[in-house]
Design a protein around this motif. Sequence first.
Motif, mmCIF file in Angstrom:
data_model
loop_
_atom_site.group_PDB
_atom_site.id
_atom_site.type_symbol
_atom_site.label_atom_id
_atom_site.label_comp_id
_atom_site.label_asym_id
_atom_site.label_seq_id
_atom_site.Cartn_x
_atom_site.Cartn_y
_atom_site.Cartn_z
ATOM 1 N N PHE A 65 13.983 2.145 -4.819
ATOM 2 C CA PHE A 65 14.029 0.990 -3.919
ATOM 3 C C PHE A 65 13.129 -0.173 -4.296
ATOM 4 O O PHE A 65 13.604 -1.298 -4.411
ATOM 5 N N ASN A 66 11.818 0.039 -4.432
ATOM 6 C CA ASN A 66 10.961 -1.139 -4.579
ATOM 7 C C ASN A 66 10.492 -1.405 -5.999
ATOM 8 O O ASN A 66 9.616 -2.233 -6.222
ATOM 9 N N VAL A 170 16.051 -0.922 4.726
ATOM 10 C CA VAL A 170 17.397 -1.464 4.544
ATOM 11 C C VAL A 170 17.966 -1.924 5.884
ATOM 12 O O VAL A 170 18.570 -3.009 5.986
ATOM 13 N N ASP A 175 14.567 -6.325 1.162
ATOM 14 C CA ASP A 175 14.805 -5.777 -0.171
ATOM 15 C C ASP A 175 13.490 -5.207 -0.703
ATOM 16 O O ASP A 175 12.437 -5.287 -0.047
ATOM 17 N N GLY A 176 13.541 -4.631 -1.897
ATOM 18 C CA GLY A 176 12.376 -3.934 -2.424
ATOM 19 C C GLY A 176 11.176 -4.824 -2.637
ATOM 20 O O GLY A 176 10.036 -4.450 -2.318
ATOM 21 N N CYS A 177 11.391 -6.007 -3.172
ATOM 22 C CA CYS A 177 10.269 -6.916 -3.416
ATOM 23 C C CYS A 177 9.696 -7.438 -2.109
ATOM 24 O O CYS A 177 8.475 -7.535 -1.949
ATOM 25 N N GLU A 178 10.543 -7.751 -1.154
ATOM 26 C CA GLU A 178 10.055 -8.231 0.140
ATOM 27 C C GLU A 178 9.181 -7.189 0.830
ATOM 28 O O GLU A 178 8.158 -7.527 1.448
ATOM 29 N N TRP A 199 7.755 -6.573 -10.751
ATOM 30 C CA TRP A 199 8.322 -7.845 -10.313
ATOM 31 C C TRP A 199 7.591 -9.004 -10.972
ATOM 32 O O TRP A 199 6.369 -8.996 -11.103
ATOM 33 N N GLU A 203 9.840 -13.861 -8.940
ATOM 34 C CA GLU A 203 10.521 -12.984 -7.989
ATOM 35 C C GLU A 203 9.651 -12.734 -6.761
ATOM 36 O O GLU A 203 10.140 -12.698 -5.630
ATOM 37 N N ALA A 207 10.459 -13.858 -2.885
ATOM 38 C CA ALA A 207 10.465 -12.897 -1.782
ATOM 39 C C ALA A 207 9.553 -13.359 -0.656
ATOM 40 O O ALA A 207 9.895 -13.250 0.533
ATOM 41 N N ARG A 210 11.282 -15.962 1.350
ATOM 42 C CA ARG A 210 12.285 -15.426 2.278
ATOM 43 C C ARG A 210 11.617 -14.862 3.533
ATOM 44 O O ARG A 210 12.128 -15.022 4.649
#
Length: 284
Positions: A65-66, A170, A175-178, A199, A203, A207, A210
């Motif tokens: 995931f991350n 999820v 997302d993984g970076c967030e 990352w 990126e 994130a 966002r």
Amino acid sequence: MAELAHPARALWWLFEPVHALTYFSPEGRAAYEAVGLRGYWRGYFGGRSAPLGPVDAAPVVAAFFNFAPSMVERALPDVWSRATPEAALTARVEGATAALSRVLETVKPHLIDRSVELLERAVDGLDCCGRVLAAANAALPRPEGRLARLWQATTVLREHRGDGHVAALVAEGLDGCEALVLRCALDTRREVLQPYRGWTDAEWEDAAGRLTGRGWLAGDGAVTAEGRSRHRALEAATDLAAARVWDGFHREELDELAAALRPLSTACRAELPQYNPIGLPNGG
């Protein structure tokens, strides 16, 4: 057990260091290198994904995931040209057992035996539907020897909790970076997590932007009240998803497990970096 923590969280704080020891011990690295997985990340991705079989990067990007996809892709499927999943599985158990043998040398054997007994009882009661990493690890044959069994049980349980955590992230639309940016804004050093997950700066900043747009971070990168509230909800959802397995235990048994695990956990935690990249609360 900590009265202010959910039982599933209090137990995770205790069993996670037993599993995590393998990522930082010289015995773990040496075992992977002995089967051809030279370099830290080949051992990590090879060993942790080996229960899934000789997969390529895509399912590991999804399950882990991350991690940045590009980081996973540098390791997989290349590692399977260097060692088979079976060899990686053998290496990870041998490395973990050797590390635990050293670190737990002064721990009373009956505490290890009781921890194994109760943890394996929890593993036997797991429902792994929707939890790919937990299911793959739970399907492995139970190893011989108390330390190998201890490590295997903690591994299944931590992957079970991790799968549930990913599901919560999820469902929240992260997302993984967030997820990592939020965690660093709360209590973890960016210089620890970002390079360990691969990352780029661009990126990472995207994130953060966002999260700012969602109202979780302020313009200076600090966590807002909304961000803290949503993070608490994420952690509560993770605890809830990990809680069902402990429903079949009486409170006295959970306290007994916590008491048995505590000296094991303390010894293993002392071997981990102070600022670790695996999500353990610092000093917890």
